[in-house]
Write an enzyme that holds these catalytic residues in place. Structure first.
Site, PDB file in Angstrom:
ATOM      1  N   ASP A  37      10.083  48.877  24.174  1.00  0.00           N
ATOM      2  CA  ASP A  37       8.856  49.121  23.423  1.00  0.00           C
ATOM      3  C   ASP A  37       8.792  48.052  22.341  1.00  0.00           C
ATOM      4  O   ASP A  37       9.689  47.201  22.234  1.00  0.00           O
ATOM      5  CB  ASP A  37       8.834  50.533  22.821  1.00  0.00           C
ATOM      6  CG  ASP A  37       7.425  51.119  22.765  1.00  0.00           C
ATOM      7  OD1 ASP A  37       6.529  50.433  22.229  1.00  0.00           O
ATOM      8  OD2 ASP A  37       7.224  52.239  23.256  1.00  0.00           O
ATOM      9  N   ASP A  60       7.407  43.038  24.124  1.00  0.00           N
ATOM     10  CA  ASP A  60       5.950  43.082  24.037  1.00  0.00           C
ATOM     11  C   ASP A  60       5.393  42.732  25.415  1.00  0.00           C
ATOM     12  O   ASP A  60       5.560  41.597  25.887  1.00  0.00           O
ATOM     13  CB  ASP A  60       5.475  42.079  22.987  1.00  0.00           C
ATOM     14  CG  ASP A  60       3.964  42.075  22.809  1.00  0.00           C
ATOM     15  OD1 ASP A  60       3.247  42.690  23.619  1.00  0.00           O
ATOM     16  OD2 ASP A  60       3.500  41.429  21.839  1.00  0.00           O
ATOM     17  N   VAL A  61       4.721  43.677  26.057  1.00  0.00           N
ATOM     18  CA  VAL A  61       4.267  43.455  27.434  1.00  0.00           C
ATOM     19  C   VAL A  61       3.102  42.476  27.520  1.00  0.00           C
ATOM     20  O   VAL A  61       2.715  42.079  28.631  1.00  0.00           O
ATOM     21  CB  VAL A  61       3.883  44.778  28.133  1.00  0.00           C
ATOM     22  CG1 VAL A  61       5.069  45.715  28.221  1.00  0.00           C
ATOM     23  CG2 VAL A  61       2.691  45.444  27.450  1.00  0.00           C
ATOM     24  N   TYR A 153     -10.079  52.234  29.036  1.00  0.00           N
ATOM     25  CA  TYR A 153      -8.885  52.904  29.570  1.00  0.00           C
ATOM     26  C   TYR A 153      -9.062  53.204  31.052  1.00  0.00           C
ATOM     27  O   TYR A 153      -8.196  52.898  31.876  1.00  0.00           O
ATOM     28  CB  TYR A 153      -8.639  54.194  28.787  1.00  0.00           C
ATOM     29  CG  TYR A 153      -7.426  54.973  29.240  1.00  0.00           C
ATOM     30  CD1 TYR A 153      -6.153  54.554  28.883  1.00  0.00           C
ATOM     31  CD2 TYR A 153      -7.563  56.119  30.015  1.00  0.00           C
ATOM     32  CE1 TYR A 153      -5.029  55.269  29.287  1.00  0.00           C
ATOM     33  CE2 TYR A 153      -6.458  56.834  30.430  1.00  0.00           C
ATOM     34  CZ  TYR A 153      -5.194  56.402  30.065  1.00  0.00           C
ATOM     35  OH  TYR A 153      -4.086  57.119  30.475  1.00  0.00           O
ATOM     36  N   LYS A 157      -6.878  51.534  34.132  1.00  0.00           N
ATOM     37  CA  LYS A 157      -6.019  52.371  34.966  1.00  0.00           C
ATOM     38  C   LYS A 157      -6.439  52.335  36.434  1.00  0.00           C
ATOM     39  O   LYS A 157      -5.605  52.499  37.331  1.00  0.00           O
ATOM     40  CB  LYS A 157      -6.011  53.801  34.433  1.00  0.00           C
ATOM     41  CG  LYS A 157      -5.333  53.942  33.071  1.00  0.00           C
ATOM     42  CD  LYS A 157      -3.890  53.467  33.108  1.00  0.00           C
ATOM     43  CE  LYS A 157      -3.170  53.730  31.793  1.00  0.00           C
ATOM     44  NZ  LYS A 157      -1.737  53.324  31.840  1.00  0.00           N
ATOM     45  N   THR A 188       1.389  65.345  25.131  1.00  0.00           N
ATOM     46  CA  THR A 188       1.919  64.179  24.430  1.00  0.00           C
ATOM     47  C   THR A 188       1.244  64.070  23.069  1.00  0.00           C
ATOM     48  O   THR A 188       0.293  64.797  22.773  1.00  0.00           O
ATOM     49  CB  THR A 188       1.646  62.884  25.221  1.00  0.00           C
ATOM     50  OG1 THR A 188       0.225  62.680  25.281  1.00  0.00           O
ATOM     51  CG2 THR A 188       2.217  62.963  26.631  1.00  0.00           C
TER      52      THR A 188
END
Length: 249
Positions: A37, A60-61, A153, A157, A188
């Site tokens: 992360d 960091d993606v 989003y 996805k 979550t």
């Protein structure tokens, strides 16, 4: 029985929520786990809480060099990667007509391009020896009409699910399986925020679930662990809806 013994698994976006549950489940099933992360996340503390089989790596993606260097470190420390979960993502919402371009760009950079870059680097490392990738999509990316305003989003996805299909077919002869998991409404911090800001919407989500409850992070983690395991050797290019039947209702 599902086993991940002798496997090295890397999970992105794993400092909390579904990601940390994925790390816990993989470790419980015998894997050595790299919890990744951002550097300023709680990843280090989460990894410590999950036990000695889980190690935190800042990554960091959205940074291709950082992904490459981190995977190099993980393989040096824990052994060759046999599984990678591209789970990092964000979910800012807003009406489509008013959605800011900078927010759109950030969502796509993390949720879509970040997944691509993570999978691409993992593919390079698994080429010739095989492995399994799981990409985290969402029911928002399936052909389901939602009342929520999450244009970026949902679009990101949907792209993730399609990437899993494309990569799964392209890399099948390389022995690399690529699948996606599409969670439904999961308990979550994101859901907690919705409960606080719009309790009526949160109740509508539960009512829309055929099982009449939100899902637990561990339930998504179980599906992910199965797809990472040799028990799923016949499955590639698929998106598994782990949504309590929501997308079929």
């Amino acid at each position: 029985m599902i086993s991940l013994a002798d496997k090295t698994i890397l999970v992105t976006g794993a400092a909390g929520g579904i990601g940390s549950a994925m790390c816990r489940t993989c470790a419980d099933l015998g894997a050595k786990v790299a919890l990744t992360d951002l550097a300023d996340s709680d990843g280090g503390d989460v990894a410590d809480d999950l036990g000695e089989r889980v190690t935190f790596y800042a990554m960091d993606v959205t940074d291709q060099d950082d992904i490459r260097n981190t995977m190099e470190r993980v393989e040096g420390d824990l052994g060759p990667l046999s599984g990678v979960v591209a789970n990092a993502g964000i979910a800012p919402t807003g009406p489509t007509m008013d959605y800011p371009k900078d927010t759109w760009d950030k969502v796509i950079a993390i949720n879509q391009t970040g997944v691509f870059l993570t999978a691409q680097e993992a593919g390079h490392r698994m080429n010739g020896r095989g492995g399994a990738l799981v990409l985290t999509s969402s029911i928002a990316g399936l052909s389901v009409v939602h009342p929520e305003t999450h244009i970026a989003y949902g679009a990101s996805k949907a792209a993730v699910a399609h990437m899993a299909a494309l990569m799964g077919v392209e890399w099948a002869q390389k022995g690399i399986r690529v699948n996606a998991v599409a969670p439904g409404y999961v308990d979550t911090p994101i859901l907690d925020a919705v409960k606080k800001d719009d309790p009526e919407m949160a109740e509508e989500w539960v009512d829309a679930m055929p099982i009449k409850r939100v899902l637990r992070p561990e339930e998504i983690a179980n599906v992910t662990a199965f797809l990472l395991s040799d028990a799923a050797s016949a499955i590639t290019g698929a998106t598994i809806a782990a949504d309590g039947g929501y997308s079929k209702a």
